[in-house]
Design a protein around this motif. Structure first.
Motif, PDB file in Angstrom:
ATOM      1  N   PRO A  27     -18.889  25.518 -33.416  1.00 31.87           N
ATOM      2  CA  PRO A  27     -19.218  24.558 -32.348  1.00 31.87           C
ATOM      3  C   PRO A  27     -20.703  24.559 -31.989  1.00 31.87           C
ATOM      4  O   PRO A  27     -21.258  23.512 -31.650  1.00 31.87           O
ATOM      5  CB  PRO A  27     -18.364  25.049 -31.171  1.00 31.87           C
ATOM      6  CG  PRO A  27     -17.224  25.783 -31.802  1.00 31.87           C
ATOM      7  CD  PRO A  27     -17.790  26.413 -33.026  1.00 31.87           C
ATOM      8  N   GLU A  28     -21.356  25.735 -32.058  1.00 27.99           N
ATOM      9  CA  GLU A  28     -22.794  25.795 -31.761  1.00 27.99           C
ATOM     10  C   GLU A  28     -23.591  25.012 -32.793  1.00 27.99           C
ATOM     11  O   GLU A  28     -24.563  24.295 -32.459  1.00 27.99           O
ATOM     12  CB  GLU A  28     -23.260  27.246 -31.727  1.00 27.99           C
ATOM     13  CG  GLU A  28     -22.708  28.064 -30.561  1.00 27.99           C
ATOM     14  CD  GLU A  28     -21.274  28.507 -30.796  1.00 27.99           C
ATOM     15  OE1 GLU A  28     -20.786  28.368 -31.942  1.00 27.99           O
ATOM     16  OE2 GLU A  28     -20.634  28.977 -29.825  1.00 27.99           O
ATOM     17  N   GLU A  29     -23.221  25.121 -34.073  1.00 29.53           N
ATOM     18  CA  GLU A  29     -23.920  24.383 -35.122  1.00 29.53           C
ATOM     19  C   GLU A  29     -23.709  22.884 -34.972  1.00 29.53           C
ATOM     20  O   GLU A  29     -24.652  22.101 -35.148  1.00 29.53           O
ATOM     21  CB  GLU A  29     -23.421  24.854 -36.498  1.00 29.53           C
ATOM     22  CG  GLU A  29     -23.796  26.277 -36.841  1.00 29.53           C
ATOM     23  CD  GLU A  29     -23.154  26.732 -38.133  1.00 29.53           C
ATOM     24  OE1 GLU A  29     -23.495  27.826 -38.596  1.00 29.53           O
ATOM     25  OE2 GLU A  29     -22.301  26.003 -38.675  1.00 29.53           O
ATOM     26  N   VAL A  30     -22.500  22.498 -34.639  1.00 26.52           N
ATOM     27  CA  VAL A  30     -22.209  21.072 -34.446  1.00 26.52           C
ATOM     28  C   VAL A  30     -23.032  20.524 -33.285  1.00 26.52           C
ATOM     29  O   VAL A  30     -23.604  19.422 -33.372  1.00 26.52           O
ATOM     30  CB  VAL A  30     -20.701  20.863 -34.179  1.00 26.52           C
ATOM     31  CG1 VAL A  30     -20.423  19.416 -33.792  1.00 26.52           C
ATOM     32  CG2 VAL A  30     -19.892  21.246 -35.415  1.00 26.52           C
ATOM     33  N   LEU A  31     -23.126  21.289 -32.193  1.00 20.78           N
ATOM     34  CA  LEU A  31     -23.871  20.832 -31.025  1.00 20.78           C
ATOM     35  C   LEU A  31     -25.368  20.713 -31.328  1.00 20.78           C
ATOM     36  O   LEU A  31     -26.008  19.719 -30.946  1.00 20.78           O
ATOM     37  CB  LEU A  31     -23.653  21.802 -29.865  1.00 20.78           C
ATOM     38  CG  LEU A  31     -24.292  21.423 -28.518  1.00 20.78           C
ATOM     39  CD1 LEU A  31     -23.712  20.101 -28.020  1.00 20.78           C
ATOM     40  CD2 LEU A  31     -24.078  22.536 -27.494  1.00 20.78           C
ATOM     41  N   SER A  32     -25.931  21.699 -32.026  1.00 19.58           N
ATOM     42  CA  SER A  32     -27.360  21.656 -32.348  1.00 19.58           C
ATOM     43  C   SER A  32     -27.682  20.505 -33.280  1.00 19.58           C
ATOM     44  O   SER A  32     -28.680  19.795 -33.088  1.00 19.58           O
ATOM     45  CB  SER A  32     -27.795  22.984 -32.982  1.00 19.58           C
ATOM     46  OG  SER A  32     -27.098  23.210 -34.208  1.00 19.58           O
ATOM     47  N   GLU A  90     -17.040  12.569 -38.077  1.00 23.27           N
ATOM     48  CA  GLU A  90     -16.864  13.948 -38.526  1.00 23.27           C
ATOM     49  C   GLU A  90     -16.242  14.807 -37.430  1.00 23.27           C
ATOM     50  O   GLU A  90     -15.437  15.693 -37.712  1.00 23.27           O
ATOM     51  CB  GLU A  90     -18.211  14.533 -38.954  1.00 23.27           C
ATOM     52  CG  GLU A  90     -18.700  14.023 -40.299  1.00 23.27           C
ATOM     53  CD  GLU A  90     -20.033  14.630 -40.678  1.00 23.27           C
ATOM     54  OE1 GLU A  90     -20.728  15.152 -39.772  1.00 23.27           O
ATOM     55  OE2 GLU A  90     -20.399  14.575 -41.860  1.00 23.27           O
ATOM     56  N   GLN A  91     -16.598  14.548 -36.202  1.00 25.48           N
ATOM     57  CA  GLN A  91     -16.094  15.355 -35.092  1.00 25.48           C
ATOM     58  C   GLN A  91     -14.714  14.914 -34.614  1.00 25.48           C
ATOM     59  O   GLN A  91     -14.044  15.665 -33.902  1.00 25.48           O
ATOM     60  CB  GLN A  91     -17.077  15.304 -33.925  1.00 25.48           C
ATOM     61  CG  GLN A  91     -18.435  15.915 -34.232  1.00 25.48           C
ATOM     62  CD  GLN A  91     -19.411  15.787 -33.082  1.00 25.48           C
ATOM     63  OE1 GLN A  91     -19.020  15.531 -31.936  1.00 25.48           O
ATOM     64  NE2 GLN A  91     -20.696  15.947 -33.353  1.00 25.48           N
TER      65      GLN A  91
END
Length: 369
Positions: A27-32, A90-91
């Motif tokens: 989730p951190e990678e997706v948010l960044s 994608e999300q």
């Protein structure tokens, strides 16, 4: 026969393999990545729209470079519009369906090939205009018609090179093995992913090498070789010229080449290393690390869509004068609506004189036109 799939990074798995490894980003990678892509979309949208408006509607005396820059802006704009749609699908498991899956996955490929080839064309046109100035003077080969024909050929080539992505990209139902037990009667948890999907291993092995190889060869190394040759020759010519503007022109050349390398070199090198390693056995953690590096370097490559308008358009004297004309026109139209009819007539006279002054200043030129 089991389907064989691989994602944008050309990784592939068989769904009956002994070891199952999840490559889903955290989730951190997706948010960044969402924040980075949002910035790219905002600045890319503004910059490329301004370039298209200026070259498409306000710049009457066009050259081949103008035609190339307009088409580069179109290619970048198509991609920055598709980028948020890609992130949304994608999300959320691709709610827009199979057609959107194909079109959006192909958007980056078309932008890559068309944009990079057009940048190579720009460097070639500048080489002819500066290094071969005497031979090109009065030549009919550097006309708007020839520029449009070359751009049409570039777009056709980009579409042809994108065909493997367009044909083989499908929605693929991916099951999460961590939520499925051997004697559980419930169906395993599954999500829809948009990936390159094949019916046979032979086709997968061919495409997992051909697709990234074409991206690296046509989308990076070929334009890089052309740009290095053309801009090196241009710099040598400028160094010999006794011109007060030569130092600024040389800095522009360096900026164009350095930004191109910084944006695209990390992704292409990482993609090359990953493609070579596909023929060797890799651990799960090693594969995850490579995919993280690929995702990060690919986001850096996306930044070029925002920087193209600055490097190739706004830095030019002629373009800035035309852009100031746009702002002057918008200011005049606003004044007409805000003030009385009498004051509006006076404002119109100021606008006309401003346009004439702008026209007179267009005799100045720079390396970046």
């Amino acid at each position: 026969m089991d389907n064989v799939t691989f994602d944008d990074y050309a990784t592939w798995t068989v769904n009956d393999s002994d070891e199952l490894c999840s490559f889903s980003p955290s989730p951190e990678e997706v948010l960044s990545h969402t924040y980075i892509h949002s910035i790219i979309c905002a600045f890319g949208l503004i910059g490329n729209v301004l370039v298209m408006i200026t070259y498409g509607f306000y710049k009457r005396t066009k050259t081949m470079t103008d035609v190339y820059l307009f088409n580069v802006a179109v290619a970048d704009l198509l991609f920055v519009v598709a980028l948020p749609l890609i992130a949304h699908n994608e999300q959320n498991g691709w709610p827009m369906g199979s057609a959107a899956c194909k079109m959006l996955r192909s958007a980056y490929s078309i932008n890559l090939y068309s944009g990079m080839l057009l940048l190579a064309c720009i460097s070639g046109d500048r080489y002819v205009a500066i290094v071969q100035a005497r031979r090109s003077f009065g030549s009919r080969s550097r006309t708007v018609l020839y520029g449009r024909l070359i751009c049409a050929a570039v777009w056709v080539s980009a579409l042809f090179l994108t065909l493997p992505t367009l044909i083989y990209t499908e929605l693929f139902e991916e099951h999460d093995p961590m939520l499925f037990e051997e004697h559980d009667l419930m169906e395993p948890n599954s999500t829809l992913t948009c990936e390159l999907t094949f019916k046979s291993r032979k086709t997968a092995k061919l495409m997992k090498v051909m697709v990234p190889s074409l991206q690296m060869a046509v989308g990076f190394f070929l334009p890089l070789v052309v740009m290095v040759f053309c801009y090196s020759s241009i710099m040598c010519t400028l160094l010999k010229a006794h011109n007060s503007q030569r130092h600024k022109a040389i800095r522009v050349v360096w900026a164009v080449v350095v930004v191109f390398i910084i944006c695209h070199f990390p992704y292409n090198v990482t993609l090359l290393i990953h493609t070579v390693s596909l023929f060797t056995e890799r651990s799960c953690e090693e594969e995850k690390t490579k995919l993280k590096v690929l995702a990060t370097s690919r986001s850096i490559a996306y930044l070029h869509c925002c920087l193209n308008p600055i490097l190739y358009a706004f830095i030019g004297v002629k373009f800035r004068s035309r852009f100031r004309k746009i702002l002057s026109d918008l200011w005049c139209f606003g004044k007409r609506y805000l003030y009385s009819a009498r004051l509006s007539r006076g404002t119109s006279e100021v606008c006309i004189s401003g346009l004439r002054t702008s026209e007179a200043s267009n005799n100045a030129s720079s390396f970046s036109a």
